[in-house]
Design an enzyme around this catalytic site. Structure first.
Site, PDB file in Angstrom:
ATOM      1  N   ALA A  76     -20.384 -16.598  -2.179  1.00 58.11           N
ATOM      2  CA  ALA A  76     -20.329 -16.750  -3.639  1.00 58.11           C
ATOM      3  C   ALA A  76     -21.236 -15.715  -4.300  1.00 58.11           C
ATOM      4  O   ALA A  76     -22.243 -15.301  -3.723  1.00 58.11           O
ATOM      5  CB  ALA A  76     -20.746 -18.162  -4.054  1.00 58.11           C
ATOM      6  N   ASP A  77     -20.865 -15.284  -5.498  1.00 60.35           N
ATOM      7  CA  ASP A  77     -21.693 -14.371  -6.268  1.00 60.35           C
ATOM      8  C   ASP A  77     -21.560 -14.719  -7.746  1.00 60.35           C
ATOM      9  O   ASP A  77     -20.448 -14.836  -8.261  1.00 60.35           O
ATOM     10  CB  ASP A  77     -21.273 -12.920  -6.035  1.00 60.35           C
ATOM     11  CG  ASP A  77     -22.234 -11.945  -6.689  1.00 60.35           C
ATOM     12  OD1 ASP A  77     -23.394 -11.889  -6.247  1.00 60.35           O
ATOM     13  OD2 ASP A  77     -21.844 -11.259  -7.639  1.00 60.35           O
ATOM     14  N   THR A  78     -22.691 -14.897  -8.415  1.00 58.78           N
ATOM     15  CA  THR A  78     -22.704 -15.302  -9.818  1.00 58.78           C
ATOM     16  C   THR A  78     -23.248 -14.173 -10.684  1.00 58.78           C
ATOM     17  O   THR A  78     -24.268 -13.563 -10.340  1.00 58.78           O
ATOM     18  CB  THR A  78     -23.566 -16.559 -10.014  1.00 58.78           C
ATOM     19  OG1 THR A  78     -23.047 -17.607  -9.198  1.00 58.78           O
ATOM     20  CG2 THR A  78     -23.553 -17.014 -11.463  1.00 58.78           C
ATOM     21  N   THR A 119     -18.638 -16.993 -11.542  1.00 56.84           N
ATOM     22  CA  THR A 119     -18.933 -17.047 -10.112  1.00 56.84           C
ATOM     23  C   THR A 119     -17.656 -16.716  -9.352  1.00 56.84           C
ATOM     24  O   THR A 119     -16.620 -17.346  -9.570  1.00 56.84           O
ATOM     25  CB  THR A 119     -19.446 -18.431  -9.679  1.00 56.84           C
ATOM     26  OG1 THR A 119     -20.649 -18.734 -10.385  1.00 56.84           O
ATOM     27  CG2 THR A 119     -19.748 -18.444  -8.179  1.00 56.84           C
ATOM     28  N   GLY A 120     -17.745 -15.709  -8.505  1.00 57.26           N
ATOM     29  CA  GLY A 120     -16.642 -15.389  -7.602  1.00 57.26           C
ATOM     30  C   GLY A 120     -16.894 -16.070  -6.268  1.00 57.26           C
ATOM     31  O   GLY A 120     -18.032 -16.063  -5.778  1.00 57.26           O
TER      32      GLY A 120
END
Length: 323
Positions: A56-58, A92-93
């Site tokens: 995850a990346d935000t 978020t991805g």
């Protein structure tokens, strides 16, 4: 109930933001690369990969500008000043990497999605901004704030998933897992009835139905209960009306694939185990000792007939002992 391990990724987050059409596309790609790095490293380390790696990346965006973690206090001040009194988006991805090892080769399949939440900051004084920055909290947070801690005092309102702002869209993630792992719809299945394992809806409703299914025999040679094989003759499918096949030609129907029958029986066995766990059957027996089916049905609030069938399947699988 899943066993998991947190593994920090070593992927250098230096993708060119300008090369992505949208901010969330950048977040998704970063999440994907983080997860792929972990999957490959775990495979190299143990010569086997986890079943699933979740990355995850935000990021925080305002006016088309992507804000990640500040590099220093001055950078944090620039970010928070830009957000001050305004509305911004938090993306978020998430990447779900399915891993499979074949002949020591790692095969990967990626599913991905993103979630957006809108956040509005209050009008904040310079003094308050610097007090927050001096707390040290902004330094490892996208956009320079953590809504779940001190940063919550900066926020006037939130539209969307609060946990997405914290850093992981749990609701969307769970829906995605259901989508990825859900079973076929009942109307899409051609039901094959055997001798004592009831159809799937019997386990779901724990109610009696017409027809019966096969007795599961012993599991595989490894002593586990990964699959169950049915006894008896399973080479023929039921004939059509008046002994004819479905095309009315009078010929015998072809043998039903034995491998598919094993798969169906294995599915029914796993379904029985799932339902028994969900209804706390094993917990009830552990606490109260040997009980009759009618007593267990009363404790788990289910029908006696359905409970009896469920217990019989658990006994056949070696999960319970019948006294």
């Amino acid at each position: 109930g899943l066993r998991f391990e947190v593994v920090p990724s070593r992927f250098k987050e230096k993708l060119d933001k300008a090369s992505f059409p949208t901010p969330y596309a950048y977040a998704i790609e970063t999440a994907k690369q983080k997860a792929l790095e972990v999957a490959r490293r775990m495979h190299q380390k143990d010569l086997r990969a986890p079943d699933v790696v979740i990355g995850a990346d935000t990021i925080v965006t305002i006016g088309g500008l992507i804000l990640e973690k500040p590099v220093d206090k001055q950078d944090a001040y620039r970010m928070l000043s830009r957000l001050n009194g305004k509305e911004h988006s938090v993306f978020t991805g998430v990447a779900i990497v399915h891993c499979c090892t074949t002949d020591a080769q790692l095969d990967l399949e990626v599913s991905e999605f993103h979630e957006e939440t809108t956040v509005k900051f209050s009008e904040l004084s310079e003094e308050l901004l610097w007090e927050y920055i001096d707390s040290g909290e902004p330094m490892d947070k996208a956009g320079g704030y953590g809504i779940q801690a001190l940063g919550g005092m900066l926020v006037e309102h939130v539209r969307g998933d609060f946990l997405n702002v914290v850093g992981f869209p749990l609701n969307h993630f769970c829906k995605k897992l259901v989508e990825l792992y859900s079973l076929p719809r009942r109307e899409d299945l051609r039901r094959v009835k055997h001798d004592s394992i009831p159809p799937v809806d019997t386990f779901e409703n724990l109610s009696d139905v017409e027809g019966s299914g096969s007795d599961p025999a012993q599991g595989d040679d490894g002593g586990g209960h990964g699959r169950a094989e049915a006894d008896g003759d399973r080479t023929q499918a039921p004939a059509g009306p008046q002994g004819t096949d479905s095309h009315g030609t009078g010929e015998s129907p072809p043998p039903f694939p034995a491998g598919l029958l094993e798969l169906i029986d294995g599915f029914k066995a796993s379904k029985a185990l799932f339902v028994a766990c969900k209804l706390n059957v094993f917990d009830v027996l552990k606490v109260d000792g040997p009980l009759k089916a009618v007593d267990i049905a009363g404790k788990i609030d289910a029908s006696v007939c359905g409970t009896e069938r469920l217990l019989d399947v658990c006994v056949a699988l070696g999960l319970l002992e019948k006294t």
